[in-house]
Design an enzyme around this catalytic site. Sequence first.
Site, PDB file in Angstrom:
ATOM      1  N   THR A 163       2.415 128.191  44.292  1.00  0.00           N
ATOM      2  CA  THR A 163       3.562 128.871  44.900  1.00  0.00           C
ATOM      3  C   THR A 163       4.240 129.941  43.779  1.00  0.00           C
ATOM      4  O   THR A 163       4.106 129.197  42.486  1.00  0.00           O
ATOM      5  CB  THR A 163       4.788 127.904  45.391  1.00  0.00           C
ATOM      6  OG1 THR A 163       5.616 128.595  45.803  1.00  0.00           O
ATOM      7  CG2 THR A 163       5.111 126.880  44.444  1.00  0.00           C
ATOM      8  N   HIS A 202       2.772 110.713  41.623  1.00  0.00           N
ATOM      9  CA  HIS A 202       2.483 109.853  40.571  1.00  0.00           C
ATOM     10  C   HIS A 202       1.691 108.524  41.024  1.00  0.00           C
ATOM     11  O   HIS A 202       1.188 107.650  40.238  1.00  0.00           O
ATOM     12  CB  HIS A 202       3.774 109.216  39.959  1.00  0.00           C
ATOM     13  CG  HIS A 202       3.784 109.029  38.490  1.00  0.00           C
ATOM     14  ND1 HIS A 202       2.349 108.573  38.093  1.00  0.00           N
ATOM     15  CD2 HIS A 202       4.550 109.064  37.369  1.00  0.00           C
ATOM     16  CE1 HIS A 202       2.686 108.568  36.682  1.00  0.00           C
ATOM     17  NE2 HIS A 202       3.793 108.698  36.516  1.00  0.00           N
TER      18      HIS A 202
END
Length: 422
Positions: free
Chosen positions: A341, A393
């Site tokens: 993006t 994560h």
Amino acid sequence: MAYEIKVPALGESIVEATIARWLKQEGEAVAAGEPVVELETDKVNLEVAADHGGVMGALTRAEGEVVGIGDLLGTIVPGSAPAPSEPAKATPAAMPPPSAKEGNGAATHATPTAQKVAREHGVALQGLSGSGPDGRITKDDVLRQVQPAPAATTTVAPLPAEPQPVAVPAPAPPRPAPAPTATPAPVASGRREERQRLSRRRQTIARRLVEAQQNAAMLTTFNEVDMSAVMELRRRRKDSFKERHGVGLGFMSFFTKAVVGALRAFPSVNGEIQGDEVILKYYYDIGVAVGVEEGLVVPVVRDADQKSFAQLEREISALAMKAREGTLSLTELQGGTFTITNGGVYGSLMSTPILNAPQVGILGMHKIEERPVVVDGQIVVRPMMYLALSYDHRLIDGSTAVRFLVRIKELLEDPEVLLLEG
């Protein structure tokens, strides 16, 4: 016997839609294969065509209603539509408001939302100047044509039954209940509000962004890249590149190549978590976020690792154009293993992009800005860009994320390696 018009299969993971507008009304002639209704889904708007010719029968669902796959929308009756009567021909005032598709191809220069608002308010698109990309007419351009006249905000409410002295001003009219349309609601104080229904696409974007934050252990790491080498290479090659390939040499092909190189080095960033398993993908379908009127859409460049710079530039440019015109197909929006993006086109200096679930990584590009940096003990001015990698994560450790971003930085600061590694 009447032929039924039903909601078709809408594509992967899409189970319902909103009726955006009926393209045919009761009593109108319909040809086989002709679109009769437009549906708004989470990802794209699509038209449902008639399987049989005839006359439009009953419309069982109204515009704005939510429908599911297989729901009955309306019927088509065999036969042909009656010819309009003479009085109807001779009474222009009885004619419906001009369609957004009439007149010198005006609709081709208006966004789908602008066309819908124009139909709702009877605004002709011909002659309107657009403020959108490439002069396209946007919803706001149309709404400016239907703002209440200045006198409308000072209209005196009807006097009560008891006669009142002329010198006494009438009380201000009560604020009307907000309507579900985009019609501005004037208030006595002169300030203005308007209430709009969130489009299905906007609702889906909102829901998915919240889900991404709730369902992933999202973290962002940053780095910066010296864009001098890429910019110098573009400066030297852009003219010959465009002459040879018919497309400009932009930044997105460099970043796409760099992302593919980093994904090859760190396969887990190209993975997906499903339950207690991880799926590692050894193909590279790169999503490229494009800003449109209703938010971001993410068309996908398939097999980006197998495409040349020219092929990447050509495909990204075509997908971006289709996104802004609202003509992307569902297949062009589905899937994707990693997303890029670019907030830099809007001037963003730094941001933390949100994951495009179920992907576990997204790269944020930002504005290129000249800054003083230290090179070989000397302070020099270089065109620098901050990069942001948001990652899940649960699957990707911090060290992997940092090294992944460093690999992208290395490839961009030495773009010849991109050519050597393919």
